[in-house]
Design an enzyme around this catalytic site. Structure first.
Site, PDB file in Angstrom:
ATOM      1  N   GLU A   1     -39.825  10.439  16.122  1.00  0.00           N
ATOM      2  CA  GLU A   1     -41.046  10.579  16.925  1.00  0.00           C
ATOM      3  C   GLU A   1     -40.724  10.247  18.367  1.00  0.00           C
ATOM      4  OE1 GLU A   1     -44.238   8.077  15.518  1.00  0.00           O
ATOM      5  OE2 GLU A   1     -44.043   8.728  13.449  1.00  0.00           O
TER       6      GLU A   1
ATOM      7  N   GLU B   1     -41.829   3.721   9.169  1.00  0.00           N
ATOM      8  CA  GLU B   1     -41.676   2.467   9.924  1.00  0.00           C
ATOM      9  C   GLU B   1     -41.938   1.250   9.042  1.00  0.00           C
ATOM     10  OE1 GLU B   1     -44.139   2.783  13.462  1.00  0.00           O
ATOM     11  OE2 GLU B   1     -42.679   4.104  14.403  1.00  0.00           O
TER      12      GLU B   1
END
Ligand code: NAG
Ligand code: NAG
Ligand code: NAG
Ligand code: NAG
Ligand code: NAG
Ligand code: NAG
Length: 481
Positions: free
Chosen positions: A265, A118
């Site tokens: 995720e 991220e």
């Protein structure tokens, strides 16, 4: 005749399970004070038919445990190494040491390299904006040069905050990449396409709910909502579909409409927030898993078998709680490899192929640290609780969490025990200036678990532990005067 029928039947069953089990992967994070030994975790994955795992590094012990298991692996380069990977020779060396090295018969079945985690998260203030794409290029090129380009793909797991739709028209079809990174995203998605690689995105309905008090509660789940989002005649009844299709639209606008998407995720925490509990987690997974098993896809990408990694495998009690107390409670398994609730990864309803616990887990002795009711220096209690909770995990005590209902003494006992367990039940760590005492009485309640830690070496290096011990000592001396 009968034998033949039997064999066909057997092979059909085999086919069914190989398809059903292939779908779900898990994220295996290891930020725990006492992580389960990698060998035990790998056996637990195999026992549960989990065939894909996503890591956050390429730790040697983890990789060695995975060797020979045939489990598909996504290894990772942490954000703080992205700048280094801007140098091609360093990228080659990384691929050499952390990929090529394991590519032998009986080695590790590496399929992906995650370049960063991220990195464009708004909270990072652009720190990794200039280094991520060059690192991605260097890593994929180094993989290609090493001869593994057709089977190993580099990708960048991104938070869903890299795309949005305008506030004026918040529908999936209006999805575009965030303005401040749209040039980089354009280059990146075309690079993925050139290399037949995939876009990896993390999607968190729980966080949508957490971030916005006005978020419609049932829109986070999969049973429909009274207020669907209507977009070009499509009714979106859950935020998972809407979020995914916002990305599909952004990819289309960027000129790569068919780029494969991996969900890096997705999951729901079981503690640490008013909406983080076993009941809601079960409800979320009971909606998600059957859809994935049906290969239902989303309105803009129907009937696709989405590659998904659940977040996460095991609770991680050493994670930063900057995002919130729930951050340490994402596991589908507890810290000790016990499933938290009945769950069937193959998506059968009602759940029938249930998760099984890790085997051969060794626990510390059945001893707890508790508040000593005979202690009289109660003025020192807050500082001691604070100390215990600074160096261990007390997130279950917070508002809306599993241990929030304890009384003052219960709070103290909970905090003291968490510290005591984190220190491997070292007697000295249950002193708390006379406020603590070791007991063999289990103080767990229905809702609140007073744990016994597992007998595994703490993950902190010896120097860090010594530092903690010294710090504890200094703090205690300071507190005494
Ligand atoms: C890559 O491998 C080296 C050598 O084994 C190791 O020290 C390093 O931690 C690995 N890198 C990552 C990101 O795991
Ligand atoms: C980002 O900026 C904010 C506000 O300026 C600051 O509080 C925060 O520490 C910064 N975060 C990082 C990772 O640099
Ligand atoms: C990234 O590059 C741009 C353009 O060269 C520059 O303005 C910006 O400060 C850089 N950001 C960082 C975090 O280095
Ligand atoms: C990508 O896939 C296409 C079609 O299967 C193939 O022709 C091409 O060589 C592949 N490219 C790479 C870099 O793997
Ligand atoms: C116990 O601790 C929690 C978390 O710090 C706090 O919210 C709660 O009020 C405490 N309960 C009592 C009875 O002190
Ligand atoms: C303590 O009690 C709880 C609740 O009764 C139980 O689930 C747990 O297994 C017990 N712990 C030990 C170590 O016996």
């Amino acid at each position: 005749m009968r034998l033949c029928g039997f064999l066909i039947c057997l092979s059909l069953i085999g086919l069914y399970f190989s398809v059903a089990e292939g779908v779900i992967g898990v994220n295996w994070g290891t930020m725990a004070i006492h992580p389960l030994p990698p060998k035990i975790v790998v056996q637990m994955l195999l026992d549960n038919g989990i065939k894909k795992v996503k890591l956050f590094d390429a730790d040697e012990n983890t990789m060695k445990a995975l060797a020979g298991s045939d489990i598909e692996v996504m290894v990772a380069i942490p954000n703080n190494m992205l700048a280094i990977m801007n140098d091609y020779d360093s990228a080659k060396q990384w691929v050499d040491r952390n990929v090529s090295r394991y590519m032998f018969e009986g080695g590790v079945n590496i399929k992906f390299v995650a370049v960063g985690n991220e990195p464009f998260l708004a909270a990072y203030n652009g720190s990794f904006i200039n280094t991520t794409f060059p690192a991605l290029q260097n890593i994929q090129n180094a993989i290609n040069e090493a001869g593994f380009g057709s089977t190993i793909k580099a990708t960048v797991p991104l938070n869903a905050d890299v795309y949005n739709s305008p506030a004026s028209n918040p529908v999936p079809s209006a999805g575009r990449f965030r303005a401040d990174i749209s040039d980089i995203m354009d280059q990146m998605v075309h690079f993925f396409k050139q290399n037949n690689a995939s876009f990896t995105v993390n999607i968190y309905p729980f966080l949508s709910l957490y971030a916005n008090k006005d978020f419609p509660f049932d829109y986070a789940f999969f049973e429909g909502t009274s207020k669907p989002v209507v977009d070009n005649g499509i009714q979106y009844t859950n935020v998972f579909d809407a979020n995914f299709d916002t990305l599909v639209s952004a990819l289309k606008a960027a000129g790569v409409p068919d780029l494969p998407i991996i969900i890096g995720e997705v999951g729901w925490p079981t503690d640490g927030d008013i909406n983080g509990n076993v009941g809601y987690a079960e409800r979320f997974y009971n909606g998600l898993l059957p859809r994935l098993a049906r290969k239902q896809g989303t309105p803009l990408r129907p009937n696709v078998d989405i590659d998904v990694y659940l977040f996460g495998l095991i609770d991680e009690d050493a994670k930063s709680i900057d995002p919130g107390n729930f951050e340490r409670h994402w596991g589908i398994f507890r810290y000790d490899g016990q499933p938290k609730f009945p769950m069937d990864l193959s998506g059968q309803q009602p759940p029938s192929n249930l998760l099984v616990a890790a085997k051969n887990v060794k626990y510390l002795p059945q001893k707890w640290c508790a508040f000593n009711p005979e202690a009289n220096n109660l003025d020192k209690l807050p500082d001691n609780i604070n100390f215990a909770c600074t160096f261990s995990d007390c997130t279950a005590l917070g508002y809306g969490s599993s241990c929030n209902g304890l009384d003052t003494n219960g709070n103290a006992s909970y905090a003291f025990n968490m510290y005591f367990q984190s220190q491997g039940q070292n007697e000295l760590s249950c002193g708390f200036q006379g406020l603590g005492m070791v007991t063999t009485q289990n103080q767990s309640t229905d809702k609140c678990s007073f744990i016994i830690q597992i007998d595994s070496p703490a993950s902190f290096p010896a120097s860090a532990r010594l530092f903690f011990v010294m710090l504890s000592f200094i703090l205690l001396v300071v507190l005494m005067f």
